[in-house]
Design a protein around this motif. Structure first.
Motif, PDB file in Angstrom:
ATOM      1  N   GLN A 194      -5.662 -13.513   3.304  1.00  0.00           N
ATOM      2  CA  GLN A 194      -6.694 -12.760   2.590  1.00  0.00           C
ATOM      3  C   GLN A 194      -6.696 -13.084   1.092  1.00  0.00           C
ATOM      4  N   THR A 195      -5.507 -13.182   0.492  1.00  0.00           N
ATOM      5  CA  THR A 195      -5.396 -13.298  -0.966  1.00  0.00           C
ATOM      6  C   THR A 195      -5.090 -14.708  -1.476  1.00  0.00           C
ATOM      7  N   GLY A 196      -4.550 -15.559  -0.592  1.00  0.00           N
ATOM      8  CA  GLY A 196      -4.124 -16.885  -1.013  1.00  0.00           C
ATOM      9  C   GLY A 196      -2.730 -16.922  -1.602  1.00  0.00           C
ATOM     10  N   ASN A 197      -2.007 -15.810  -1.551  1.00  0.00           N
ATOM     11  CA  ASN A 197      -0.651 -15.740  -2.095  1.00  0.00           C
ATOM     12  C   ASN A 197       0.337 -16.358  -1.102  1.00  0.00           C
TER      13      ASN A 197
ATOM     14  N   ARG B 249      -2.142 -10.924   4.996  1.00  0.00           N
ATOM     15  CA  ARG B 249      -2.385 -10.617   3.583  1.00  0.00           C
ATOM     16  C   ARG B 249      -2.416 -11.912   2.757  1.00  0.00           C
TER      17      ARG B 249
ATOM     18  N   PRO C   7     -11.167 -13.384   2.771  1.00  0.00           N
ATOM     19  CA  PRO C   7     -10.961 -12.173   1.973  1.00  0.00           C
ATOM     20  C   PRO C   7     -11.366 -10.872   2.653  1.00  0.00           C
ATOM     21  N   ASN C   8     -12.116 -10.902   3.745  1.00  0.00           N
ATOM     22  CA  ASN C   8     -12.601  -9.658   4.351  1.00  0.00           C
ATOM     23  C   ASN C   8     -11.721  -9.153   5.487  1.00  0.00           C
TER      24      ASN C   8
ATOM     25  N   LEU D 205      -9.569 -19.395   2.679  1.00  0.00           N
ATOM     26  CA  LEU D 205      -9.176 -17.984   2.611  1.00  0.00           C
ATOM     27  C   LEU D 205     -10.172 -17.132   3.386  1.00  0.00           C
TER      28      LEU D 205
END
Length: 129
Positions: free
Chosen positions: A49-52, A46, A90-91, A88
């Protein structure tokens, strides 16, 4: 994702490195007993995916001083170091408890954020656009 090369100082993954043929396929099922790192692994995905980066820092290995480090192979290596990803993805689709909490009604009422997430599930990215 083709392969997880290395994960260090993230939850149960103190010094985890790939050995042997651990190439991932189009669909992969991850199964293990409680407390073995499945949720930590989902948080890694995750975050990718989000960069968090907080999703990873919040799961630092207890008793270890080193910073979290992750190296995964796609068409190129993507690394997490010093709090951020080199790129990242994202998909990535992650179907875990977090996904259920954010997108599926499970209680007395449906919260606004759950409704918003549910539209993405039902209609898809093209429909939302």
């Amino acid at each position: 994702m083709k392969k997880i090369i290395r994960i260090e100082n993230v939850g149960k993954f103190k010094k985890c490195a790939a050995c042997g043929d651990v190439t991932l396929r189009k669909l992969n099922l991850i199964y293990a007993g409680n407390g073995r790192g499945k949720t930590t692994f989902c948080d890694i995905l995750r975050s990718l995916q989000t960069g968090n980066g907080e999703l990873i820092h919040g799961r630092g290995t207890l008793g270890e001083d080193g910073d979290p480090f992750i190296d995964v192979l796609f068409d190129k290596n993507i690394t997490f170091r010093q709090g951020s990803w080199s790129d990242l993805v994202p998909n990535i689709a992650i179907f875990d408890d977090t996904f259920v909490y954010e997108n599926v009604h499970a209680g007395e009422f449906v919260q606004h954020d759950q409704k918003r997430g549910l539209y993405n599930v039902i209609v898809g990215a093209a429909g939302v656009a």
